[in-house]
Structure formats: structure tokens, C-alpha cells
Motif scaffolding. Structure first.
Motif, PDB file in Angstrom:
ATOM      1  N   ILE A  61      43.835  17.382  48.891  1.00 49.27           N
ATOM      2  CA  ILE A  61      43.310  18.553  48.189  1.00 49.27           C
ATOM      3  C   ILE A  61      41.875  18.309  47.735  1.00 49.27           C
ATOM      4  O   ILE A  61      41.008  19.193  47.821  1.00 49.27           O
ATOM      5  CB  ILE A  61      44.204  18.918  46.993  1.00 49.27           C
ATOM      6  CG1 ILE A  61      45.540  19.460  47.499  1.00 49.27           C
ATOM      7  CG2 ILE A  61      43.530  19.933  46.078  1.00 49.27           C
ATOM      8  CD1 ILE A  61      45.428  20.738  48.302  1.00 49.27           C
ATOM      9  N   ALA A  62      41.587  17.101  47.246  1.00 45.90           N
ATOM     10  CA  ALA A  62      40.234  16.796  46.775  1.00 45.90           C
ATOM     11  C   ALA A  62      39.220  16.948  47.896  1.00 45.90           C
ATOM     12  O   ALA A  62      38.172  17.599  47.742  1.00 45.90           O
ATOM     13  CB  ALA A  62      40.192  15.386  46.197  1.00 45.90           C
ATOM     14  N   HIS A  63      39.501  16.365  49.031  1.00 46.13           N
ATOM     15  CA  HIS A  63      38.518  16.381  50.125  1.00 46.13           C
ATOM     16  C   HIS A  63      38.464  17.738  50.817  1.00 46.13           C
ATOM     17  O   HIS A  63      37.389  18.165  51.278  1.00 46.13           O
ATOM     18  CB  HIS A  63      38.822  15.243  51.102  1.00 46.13           C
ATOM     19  CG  HIS A  63      38.461  13.906  50.559  1.00 46.13           C
ATOM     20  ND1 HIS A  63      37.324  13.224  50.938  1.00 46.13           N
ATOM     21  CD2 HIS A  63      39.056  13.124  49.617  1.00 46.13           C
ATOM     22  CE1 HIS A  63      37.238  12.079  50.283  1.00 46.13           C
ATOM     23  NE2 HIS A  63      38.279  12.002  49.459  1.00 46.13           N
ATOM     24  N   ALA A  64      39.598  18.432  50.881  1.00 46.06           N
ATOM     25  CA  ALA A  64      39.579  19.778  51.440  1.00 46.06           C
ATOM     26  C   ALA A  64      38.819  20.736  50.528  1.00 46.06           C
ATOM     27  O   ALA A  64      38.079  21.614  51.001  1.00 46.06           O
ATOM     28  CB  ALA A  64      41.000  20.270  51.660  1.00 46.06           C
ATOM     29  N   THR A  65      38.986  20.582  49.224  1.00 43.61           N
ATOM     30  CA  THR A  65      38.250  21.406  48.269  1.00 43.61           C
ATOM     31  C   THR A  65      36.751  21.184  48.421  1.00 43.61           C
ATOM     32  O   THR A  65      35.958  22.136  48.446  1.00 43.61           O
ATOM     33  CB  THR A  65      38.689  21.089  46.824  1.00 43.61           C
ATOM     34  OG1 THR A  65      40.068  21.418  46.670  1.00 43.61           O
ATOM     35  CG2 THR A  65      37.875  21.881  45.819  1.00 43.61           C
ATOM     36  N   LEU A  66      36.351  19.922  48.514  1.00 45.33           N
ATOM     37  CA  LEU A  66      34.935  19.611  48.700  1.00 45.33           C
ATOM     38  C   LEU A  66      34.398  20.291  49.954  1.00 45.33           C
ATOM     39  O   LEU A  66      33.337  20.933  49.933  1.00 45.33           O
ATOM     40  CB  LEU A  66      34.747  18.099  48.797  1.00 45.33           C
ATOM     41  CG  LEU A  66      33.342  17.629  49.163  1.00 45.33           C
ATOM     42  CD1 LEU A  66      32.343  18.014  48.075  1.00 45.33           C
ATOM     43  CD2 LEU A  66      33.315  16.123  49.401  1.00 45.33           C
ATOM     44  N   ARG A  67      35.119  20.164  51.059  1.00 47.13           N
ATOM     45  CA  ARG A  67      34.656  20.749  52.310  1.00 47.13           C
ATOM     46  C   ARG A  67      34.594  22.278  52.225  1.00 47.13           C
ATOM     47  O   ARG A  67      33.661  22.900  52.746  1.00 47.13           O
ATOM     48  CB  ARG A  67      35.567  20.312  53.457  1.00 47.13           C
ATOM     49  CG  ARG A  67      35.342  18.868  53.887  1.00 47.13           C
ATOM     50  CD  ARG A  67      36.298  18.439  54.979  1.00 47.13           C
ATOM     51  NE  ARG A  67      35.958  17.126  55.508  1.00 47.13           N
ATOM     52  CZ  ARG A  67      35.086  16.918  56.497  1.00 47.13           C
ATOM     53  NH1 ARG A  67      34.504  17.950  57.081  1.00 47.13           N
ATOM     54  NH2 ARG A  67      34.822  15.700  56.913  1.00 47.13           N
ATOM     55  N   SER A  68      35.574  22.886  51.563  1.00 47.90           N
ATOM     56  CA  SER A  68      35.582  24.348  51.468  1.00 47.90           C
ATOM     57  C   SER A  68      34.460  24.858  50.570  1.00 47.90           C
ATOM     58  O   SER A  68      34.034  26.015  50.697  1.00 47.90           O
ATOM     59  CB  SER A  68      36.936  24.841  50.976  1.00 47.90           C
ATOM     60  OG  SER A  68      37.146  24.499  49.620  1.00 47.90           O
ATOM     61  N   LEU A  69      33.967  24.033  49.661  1.00 43.61           N
ATOM     62  CA  LEU A  69      32.838  24.413  48.819  1.00 43.61           C
ATOM     63  C   LEU A  69      31.508  24.209  49.534  1.00 43.61           C
ATOM     64  O   LEU A  69      30.573  25.007  49.387  1.00 43.61           O
ATOM     65  CB  LEU A  69      32.857  23.593  47.523  1.00 43.61           C
ATOM     66  CG  LEU A  69      33.927  23.954  46.512  1.00 43.61           C
ATOM     67  CD1 LEU A  69      34.026  22.886  45.426  1.00 43.61           C
ATOM     68  CD2 LEU A  69      33.645  25.307  45.889  1.00 43.61           C
ATOM     69  N   LEU A  70      31.394  23.129  50.300  1.00 45.92           N
ATOM     70  CA  LEU A  70      30.153  22.849  51.018  1.00 45.92           C
ATOM     71  C   LEU A  70      29.952  23.792  52.206  1.00 45.92           C
ATOM     72  O   LEU A  70      28.826  24.107  52.586  1.00 45.92           O
ATOM     73  CB  LEU A  70      30.144  21.406  51.516  1.00 45.92           C
ATOM     74  CG  LEU A  70      30.015  20.322  50.447  1.00 45.92           C
ATOM     75  CD1 LEU A  70      30.206  18.942  51.070  1.00 45.92           C
ATOM     76  CD2 LEU A  70      28.654  20.408  49.752  1.00 45.92           C
ATOM     77  N   SER A  71      31.058  24.242  52.804  1.00 46.48           N
ATOM     78  CA  SER A  71      30.993  25.049  54.016  1.00 46.48           C
ATOM     79  C   SER A  71      30.097  26.286  53.879  1.00 46.48           C
ATOM     80  O   SER A  71      29.194  26.491  54.698  1.00 46.48           O
ATOM     81  CB  SER A  71      32.412  25.449  54.437  1.00 46.48           C
ATOM     82  OG  SER A  71      32.400  26.325  55.532  1.00 46.48           O
ATOM     83  N   PRO A  72      30.283  27.131  52.858  1.00 46.09           N
ATOM     84  CA  PRO A  72      29.426  28.320  52.753  1.00 46.09           C
ATOM     85  C   PRO A  72      27.986  27.994  52.351  1.00 46.09           C
ATOM     86  O   PRO A  72      27.090  28.798  52.587  1.00 46.09           O
ATOM     87  CB  PRO A  72      30.121  29.171  51.688  1.00 46.09           C
ATOM     88  CG  PRO A  72      30.928  28.206  50.894  1.00 46.09           C
ATOM     89  CD  PRO A  72      31.360  27.158  51.851  1.00 46.09           C
ATOM     90  N   LEU A  73      27.757  26.838  51.732  1.00 42.04           N
ATOM     91  CA  LEU A  73      26.390  26.450  51.398  1.00 42.04           C
ATOM     92  C   LEU A  73      25.563  26.194  52.640  1.00 42.04           C
ATOM     93  O   LEU A  73      24.369  26.493  52.705  1.00 42.04           O
ATOM     94  CB  LEU A  73      26.381  25.189  50.521  1.00 42.04           C
ATOM     95  CG  LEU A  73      26.714  25.345  49.049  1.00 42.04           C
ATOM     96  CD1 LEU A  73      26.657  23.997  48.353  1.00 42.04           C
ATOM     97  CD2 LEU A  73      25.755  26.309  48.367  1.00 42.04           C
ATOM     98  N   LEU A  74      26.205  25.625  53.669  1.00 41.07           N
ATOM     99  CA  LEU A  74      25.496  25.292  54.895  1.00 41.07           C
ATOM    100  C   LEU A  74      25.738  26.306  56.008  1.00 41.07           C
ATOM    101  O   LEU A  74      25.057  26.279  57.031  1.00 41.07           O
ATOM    102  CB  LEU A  74      25.921  23.900  55.388  1.00 41.07           C
ATOM    103  CG  LEU A  74      25.214  22.699  54.759  1.00 41.07           C
ATOM    104  CD1 LEU A  74      25.566  22.556  53.289  1.00 41.07           C
ATOM    105  CD2 LEU A  74      25.541  21.422  55.509  1.00 41.07           C
ATOM    106  N   GLY A  75      26.751  27.182  55.811  1.00 38.27           N
ATOM    107  CA  GLY A  75      27.092  28.107  56.872  1.00 38.27           C
ATOM    108  C   GLY A  75      27.742  27.423  58.050  1.00 38.27           C
ATOM    109  O   GLY A  75      27.603  27.842  59.202  1.00 38.27           O
ATOM    110  N   VAL A  76      28.480  26.351  57.762  1.00 36.46           N
ATOM    111  CA  VAL A  76      29.120  25.537  58.792  1.00 36.46           C
ATOM    112  C   VAL A  76      30.617  25.490  58.498  1.00 36.46           C
ATOM    113  O   VAL A  76      31.013  25.343  57.340  1.00 36.46           O
ATOM    114  CB  VAL A  76      28.543  24.105  58.788  1.00 36.46           C
ATOM    115  CG1 VAL A  76      29.283  23.208  59.763  1.00 36.46           C
ATOM    116  CG2 VAL A  76      27.056  24.135  59.119  1.00 36.46           C
ATOM    117  N   PRO A  77      31.479  25.630  59.517  1.00 42.10           N
ATOM    118  CA  PRO A  77      32.920  25.496  59.265  1.00 42.10           C
ATOM    119  C   PRO A  77      33.244  24.197  58.544  1.00 42.10           C
ATOM    120  O   PRO A  77      32.610  23.158  58.785  1.00 42.10           O
ATOM    121  CB  PRO A  77      33.529  25.529  60.669  1.00 42.10           C
ATOM    122  CG  PRO A  77      32.554  26.313  61.473  1.00 42.10           C
ATOM    123  CD  PRO A  77      31.192  25.946  60.924  1.00 42.10           C
TER     124      PRO A  77
END
Length: 248
Positions: A84-100
């Protein structure tokens, strides 16, 4: 995630995080990139709020190395917290960069101790800094335009407090000694998360002796450097958390 801006550190001692109990957002084709909503965004999520379906979907956001690390945990609770920790991080960074989320250009910085590539996680692209911490059922993530560190911990037990005196600054040891015994565990824990947040922000982690820096044991943190802002983070009872942000 709720599309609500998280506030920058206020002048008071507590910095609120955006509470996001539903868990990571799964957006295969994010709209973005989007700018940061201020100098700091803080997000808090709870592992125990995730159902089995959410956990399975969270695993899909991890890369091969993260999935292998998750499988290595013996306790299901520890494995779920990591996922959950790492998935949460990725889901937050994704829209910042516009990358899946599962295609983010993540890397490991050189270790501050040995120089090998197993230091703190970072983005290969510049402009966005982040920090991740999880303890028990809580996950805390910070996003910023400058180096940042966060830490969250469950309140330490009496034995841990006694055994970690050598990791405290001399002034902090003296401050704890003046407190009633019933207050020392909470005071020690808030001191420890302040140190961890600052050292994560520096990029050294515990390679740097935590006893070198005075962050205070009282209700208001003491910034160990004029180049850094240090704040406690408002989290549920039984935990303490802090964030350190380098001044731009």
C-alpha cells in the motif's frame, strides 16, 4: 485521491496531511502532468482500510523489484503495508508527471555511506522531490519542489526509549530527564520522527549520527538548520510524525 490541495506548513507546530482512507488511486492513463499545489503536499493513508481487491490492484502498480521485496515479507500485515505504501506513492507521483504509475522513472540514489545505488528512492526527472514512511497501519507521503523528508512511527515502548538515549542530542537527553515518566515515551517518539524526517531530507538517513542534531522533545520542534523547516504532522493517536522541507 481526492483532488483537494494539501496545505503548506503553517506557522503552528502541527502540519495536517490530506487524509485519504480509500487508498491509492488507480488511473492507467493519468491526465497531466500537473503542477504541485504549493511548496508541500502531504498525504496520509491507512493500510487497514484496504480490502483484498484494493491490495491486489495495488500490487499491479509495483515494479518487479518492489513485488519481489513484498513477497519476502513473512507477515501478511508487513507485506500489505509495504504494498500500500509504495502503490500510494506511485499513484501520487503519476499525475504529477503524466506517466502511468507502473511506468514511473524511479531510481535509487547512491548510499550516503558506501556510495552504492541503494540509497533513498528518487525520480530520474528533476523538479519533484518525495519522501515515504510507513509504520503500523499508517502511510505518510510528502511531495515537494525541494528536498523533503517525512517519518511516522508508533509511540515507542519504555525499553526502546531507554535503549536509544545514545541516539539523542545531549540537550534532548536532559529535556527527557525532566519530564514525568508517563510523558517520556510520547516525547521521545516525536523527537525521533523529527530526526528521521530531517535525515531523510538530507539524504543521509541514519548514516549521519542522529545525536548530532537537536530537534527538541517539546510540543514545538526545533529546526536543526536555518536551511530547513521542521514541523510535526497531525496523525491519529498512538503515532507521531514529522516533515522536514528545505527552504528554497
Amino acid at each position: 485521491m481526492n483532488d483537494v490541495p494539501a496545505p503548506a506548513p503553517p506557522p503552528g507546530p502541527l502540519c495536517p496531511a490530506l487524509l485519504d482512507l480509500p487508498g491509492p488511486r488507480y488511473t492507467p492513463y493519468p491526465v497531466g502532468p500537473r503542477p504541485l499545489r504549493g511548496p508541500l503536499e502531504l498525504y496520509l493513508t491507512e493500510v487497514g482500510a484496504q480490502d483484498d481487491r484494493s491490495l491486489l490492484r495495488a500490487q499491479e502498480l509495483l515494479d518487479a523489484q518492489e513485488r519481489a521485496r513484498a513477497r519476502a515479507f513473512r507477515r501478511a500485515r508487513d507485506r500489505d503495508a509495504y504494498v500500500i505504501a509504495h502503490a500510494t506513492l506511485r499513484s501520487l507521483l503519476s499525475p504529477l508527471l503524466g506517466v502511468p504509475a507502473d511506468e514511473l522513472p524511479l531510481m535509487r540514489e547512491p548510499c550516503a555511506g558506501c556510495g552504492k545505488p541503494h540509497g533513498r528512492p528518487a525520480l530520474r526527472t528533476s523538479g519533484v522531490h518525495f519522501s515515504l514512511s510507513h509504520s503500523g497501519d499508517l502511510v505518510l507521503v510528502a511531495l515537494a519542489g525541494a528536498p523533503v523528508g517525512v517519518d511516522v512511527e508508533g509511540v515507542a515502548g519504555e525499553e526502546a526509549v531507554r535503549g536509544a538515549q545514545c541516539a539523542l542530542h545531549a540537550a534532548e537527553v536532559a529535556e527527557l530527564a525532566l519530564l514525568p515518566a508517563r510523558e517520556r515515551q510520547a516525547a521521545f517518539t516525536r523527537t525521533w520522527v523529527r530526526k528521521e524526517a530531517y535525515l531523510k531530507g538530507l539524504g543521509t538517513g541514519l548514516v549521519r549520527d542522529p545525536a548530532l542534531d537537536h530537534v527538541g522533545t517539546g510540543p514545538r520542534p526545533v529546526s536543526p538548520s536555518p536551511e530547513w523547516v521542521l514541523r510535526d504532522v497531525l496523525v491519529p493517536a498512538g503515532y507521531a510524525a514529522a516533515v522536514a522541507l528545505r527552504r528554497e
